[in-house]
Write an enzyme that holds these catalytic residues in place. Sequence first.
Site, PDB file in Angstrom:
ATOM      1  N   GLN A 198       0.864  -1.187   0.000  1.00 11.84           N
ATOM      2  CA  GLN A 198       0.000   0.000   0.000  1.00 11.84           C
ATOM      3  C   GLN A 198       0.903   1.241   0.000  1.00 11.84           C
ATOM      4  O   GLN A 198       2.061   1.173   0.404  1.00 11.84           O
ATOM      5  CB  GLN A 198      -0.917  -0.086   1.238  1.00 11.84           C
ATOM      6  CG  GLN A 198      -2.050   0.914   1.279  1.00 11.84           C
ATOM      7  CD  GLN A 198      -1.641   2.229   1.889  1.00 11.84           C
ATOM      8  OE1 GLN A 198      -0.692   2.304   2.653  1.00 11.84           O
ATOM      9  NE2 GLN A 198      -2.353   3.282   1.518  1.00 11.84           N
TER      10      GLN A 198
ATOM     11  N   SER B  48       1.588   3.861   1.687  1.00 13.71           N
ATOM     12  CA  SER B  48       2.350   4.364   2.837  1.00 13.71           C
ATOM     13  C   SER B  48       3.476   3.410   3.219  1.00 13.71           C
ATOM     14  O   SER B  48       4.377   3.766   3.963  1.00 13.71           O
ATOM     15  CB  SER B  48       1.423   4.543   4.036  1.00 13.71           C
ATOM     16  OG  SER B  48       0.971   3.276   4.478  1.00 13.71           O
ATOM     17  N   LYS B  49       3.408   2.173   2.730  1.00 13.02           N
ATOM     18  CA  LYS B  49       4.353   1.138   3.162  1.00 13.02           C
ATOM     19  C   LYS B  49       5.740   1.370   2.564  1.00 13.02           C
ATOM     20  O   LYS B  49       5.887   2.098   1.586  1.00 13.02           O
ATOM     21  CB  LYS B  49       3.829  -0.260   2.798  1.00 13.02           C
ATOM     22  CG  LYS B  49       2.450  -0.567   3.398  1.00 13.02           C
ATOM     23  CD  LYS B  49       2.444  -0.594   4.927  1.00 13.02           C
ATOM     24  CE  LYS B  49       1.075  -0.441   5.538  1.00 13.02           C
ATOM     25  NZ  LYS B  49       0.274  -1.628   5.619  1.00 13.02           N
ATOM     26  N   ASN B  50       6.744   0.697   3.133  1.00 12.09           N
ATOM     27  CA  ASN B  50       8.124   0.964   2.722  1.00 12.09           C
ATOM     28  C   ASN B  50       8.396   0.574   1.269  1.00 12.09           C
ATOM     29  O   ASN B  50       9.351   1.041   0.670  1.00 12.09           O
ATOM     30  CB  ASN B  50       9.109   0.242   3.648  1.00 12.09           C
ATOM     31  CG  ASN B  50       9.089   0.820   5.059  1.00 12.09           C
ATOM     32  OD1 ASN B  50       8.152   1.546   5.426  1.00 12.09           O
ATOM     33  ND2 ASN B  50      10.088   0.515   5.848  1.00 12.09           N
ATOM     34  N   LEU B  51       7.554  -0.325   0.708  1.00 12.48           N
ATOM     35  CA  LEU B  51       7.628  -0.643  -0.719  1.00 12.48           C
ATOM     36  C   LEU B  51       6.269  -0.267  -1.317  1.00 12.48           C
ATOM     37  O   LEU B  51       5.346  -1.074  -1.350  1.00 12.48           O
ATOM     38  CB  LEU B  51       7.959  -2.130  -0.932  1.00 12.48           C
ATOM     39  CG  LEU B  51       8.605  -2.524  -2.265  1.00 12.48           C
ATOM     40  CD1 LEU B  51       9.216  -3.900  -2.184  1.00 12.48           C
ATOM     41  CD2 LEU B  51       7.662  -2.438  -3.436  1.00 12.48           C
TER      42      LEU B  51
END
Length: 462
Positions: free
Chosen positions: A234, A236-239
């Site tokens: 998603q 906001s996630k780091n990937l």
Amino acid sequence: MKPFKEKLSRRTFVKRNTLASLGIVLTAGSINKPFEIGSLSAQKPAILGGASAWSVDKWPIWPIWNPETDEKQVLEVLRSGVWSRAAVVTEFEKEWAAALGAKRCLAVVNGTNSLVIALNQFDIKAGDEVLVPPYTFIATVSAILSNGAMPVFVDVDPETFQIDPAKIEAKITSRTKAILPVHILGLPADMDPIMAIAKKHKLLVIEDACQAHLAEYDKHKVGTIGDAGCFSFQNSKNLPIGEGGAIVSNNDQFMDKCFSYSNFGNPFGAGVAAIGTGSMMQGTKLRFTEYQAAIGLAQMKRLDAQTTTRNENAAYLKSLIKDIPGIIPYKLYDKVTRGAFHLFPFRYHKEGFKGLLRINFLKALQAEGVPCSSGYTTLNTQPYLKDTFQSKNYKKMYPAEMLNINTYNERNKCPQNDQLCEEAVWFTQNILLGTQSDMKAIASAIEKIHQNADKIKTLSKK
Ligand SMILES: *Cc1c(COP(=O)(O)O)cnc(C)c1O
């Protein structure tokens, strides 16, 4: 009381504070926003009219996208017209499995459904209990409920923010089928004791690694230690891919079933246009797309270097703030060899800040130009549980006494988590992609608030 967000360039900030320290008074017209100038301006909290420690628009933006390096494959996919699952998704899955050291990976629509599928294909259904920490995102628990299983909350270790392994065994019953540890905030859970308990009681371990890309426990990537690991892509996630998720595992039979389930129950490897393969099991459709995979492959190229930066900045920031009374930064378990730092967490004790409430500490910190939040509320006490227990399916699947919400709440009390939810403060991962001066600015903002806590407290009473 509204924190004012003054937009200062770094140069203005330096100039203003140098001048202020020389006792030179600027006229209101020479600065962005009029405020009381004096020798104490730099020390005065922004919420009381002083200069802010940093400017909110100076933090690294998220997500990162470089047209020159990132767009070639995305454009190729768009122009090819092959948009449903095909070669680029397979390439993404191979790369993500390789990055983690996992045998197999299946990319799916999102992290939530990666958890739904993993539970489902390990046959965790009606009547089964799944042990889960309450300090997590709602999706972890809703994945259990959407399979008709029963979440059983295990309290957290507030020092690490993770599920407390010492509290797991007391919650195991004859119905327990799995432990669902969450590497929350991108900090690894204590996997050795968790795996030992699982082995002893013959339980499955499904890791929610949705916030923990490339985090490591004892040199193993989290998500590859249990029977399966689930990831989110998603935005906001780091990937970040906008939306997306993945299941990883070394269990071929399980992974074949996950593929089938995500693709109408068709046999493993069936192409998207396959008709007449026959459906060998009940399934649904949760497929990843080619353009998502192309975006993901571009993002993956910088993930390792970003993770290193986040680890360095987190350690540095922690060293700068750990001695401020009332600030208790996260602790990592001894076996953690790398964090993902999806968030940088600490606990805030108002006693160290002359009784200044967390909400007012947060407002003061935001006024300094440091984005921050209070994080999760208690997930084991929210209305969705009662709502689920009153549903038609649950009433058919469980005896009435198991659906009594009062009894359930009594059994699922998590006092440490209640406390943690009152005390936590978070910074998001993009802040940790900044420079060492950014980290210093955060620390000085907190120190400034600490020194002026009584005055801010008075202000917030008005
Ligand atoms: C984001 C997240 C999920 C769900 O992932 P989505 O891709 O948003 O569906 C699940 N668990 C945790 C801990 C998360 O942070």
